[in-house]
Design a protein around this motif. Structure first.
Motif, PDB file in Angstrom:
ATOM      1  N   LEU A 183       7.129 -21.119  89.650  1.00  0.00           N
ATOM      2  CA  LEU A 183       7.187 -19.700  90.001  1.00  0.00           C
ATOM      3  C   LEU A 183       7.337 -19.502  91.510  1.00  0.00           C
ATOM      4  CD1 LEU A 183       6.999 -16.724  89.048  1.00  0.00           C
ATOM      5  CD2 LEU A 183       4.512 -16.908  89.334  1.00  0.00           C
ATOM      6  N   TYR A 184       6.590 -20.289  92.291  1.00  0.00           N
ATOM      7  CA  TYR A 184       6.631 -20.139  93.755  1.00  0.00           C
ATOM      8  C   TYR A 184       7.354 -21.298  94.443  1.00  0.00           C
ATOM      9  CZ  TYR A 184       3.364 -16.394  92.855  1.00  0.00           C
ATOM     10  OH  TYR A 184       2.780 -15.251  92.382  1.00  0.00           O
TER      11      TYR A 184
ATOM     12  N   TYR B  53       4.511 -15.694  98.746  1.00  0.00           N
ATOM     13  CA  TYR B  53       4.123 -15.542  97.340  1.00  0.00           C
ATOM     14  C   TYR B  53       5.085 -14.604  96.606  1.00  0.00           C
ATOM     15  CZ  TYR B  53      -0.232 -18.196  97.619  1.00  0.00           C
ATOM     16  OH  TYR B  53      -1.161 -19.190  97.752  1.00  0.00           O
ATOM     17  N   LYS B  54       6.358 -14.660  96.985  1.00  0.00           N
ATOM     18  CA  LYS B  54       7.360 -13.920  96.219  1.00  0.00           C
ATOM     19  C   LYS B  54       7.919 -14.881  95.178  1.00  0.00           C
ATOM     20  CE  LYS B  54       8.705 -10.249  99.282  1.00  0.00           C
ATOM     21  NZ  LYS B  54       8.621 -10.416 100.718  1.00  0.00           N
ATOM     22  N   PRO B  55       8.006 -14.462  93.909  1.00  0.00           N
ATOM     23  CA  PRO B  55       8.509 -15.371  92.879  1.00  0.00           C
ATOM     24  C   PRO B  55       9.869 -15.983  93.241  1.00  0.00           C
ATOM     25  CG  PRO B  55       7.596 -13.410  91.868  1.00  0.00           C
ATOM     26  CD  PRO B  55       7.593 -13.167  93.352  1.00  0.00           C
TER      27      PRO B  55
END
Length: 193
Positions: A18-19, A148-150
């Motif tokens: 995800l990250y 922490y932006k996907p």
């Protein structure tokens, strides 16, 4: 310990992709002995992100309120987290932290005590210096870099261990020791941004 590795595997399989977590500096991490792992704090997900990135199991201090949440109060003790009362000297939390280090395990701390609202490194609290001065643990600075932006890269960088013999000889106070540790975290942030 089985649950720790199971939970770590589950969290890694979700947060890793995800990250797009990229981990650097694990070669610096001591393979044994007590380690005080000190990181900047930018997001609520910092503890699991550092936990899945670290080559050894990490016990984190977590704010007492989390241990009152229905699901978390069951899970947190199984992943080696222990409560700390914020805003006061919590002797029980200090004793638990000392025990972890003296038993040659890894204690994870966010010396700022709370998340940075700006993303910039804040002032560290005396707790990190307290543990560093009262044990023989190696101090490993850690920097979490990213937003922490996907699907945007998030970096976790472990620096070389910091040994504080000079400050111990000088009988430096806990605040001065924490300031030195924060300086090492800032160097990692500057070098790897």
């Amino acid at each position: 310990m089985k649950f720790y590795y199971f939970a770590r595997g589950v969290v890694k399989s979700i947060l890793g992709p995800l990250y797009r977590i990229e981990v650097q500096g694990t070669e610096h991490f001591p393979k044994d002995g007590g380690v005080l792992l000190c990181s900047n704090h930018i997001n609520n997900l910092d503890p699991p992100v550092v936990g899945i990135s670290c080559p050894r199991p990490v016990a984190f201090m977590a704010k007492e309120e989390l241990f009152k949440a229905p699901i978390l109060k069951t899970i947190l003790p199984h992943v080696h987290a222990f409560p700390v009362k914020r805003g006061m000297s919590d002797r029980e939390a200090l004793r638990t932290g000392m025990k972890i280090l003296k038993e040659n395990n890894v204690l994870g701390l966010f010396p700022e005590g709370t998340r940075s609202k700006t993303g910039k490194l804040g002032k560290g609290l005396a707790g990190a210096g307290f543990f560093a001065m009262r044990t023989d643990a190696a101090v490993v600075p850690c920097a979490i870099i990213g937003s922490y932006k996907p699907f945007r890269k998030l970096k976790v960088v472990f620096g070389p261990p910091v040994y504080l013999e000079r400050l111990k000889e000088e009988k430096a106070n806990a605040e001065a020791v924490t300031a030195e540790i924060m300086g090492d975290i800032q160097k990692l942030l500057d070098e790897h941004r």
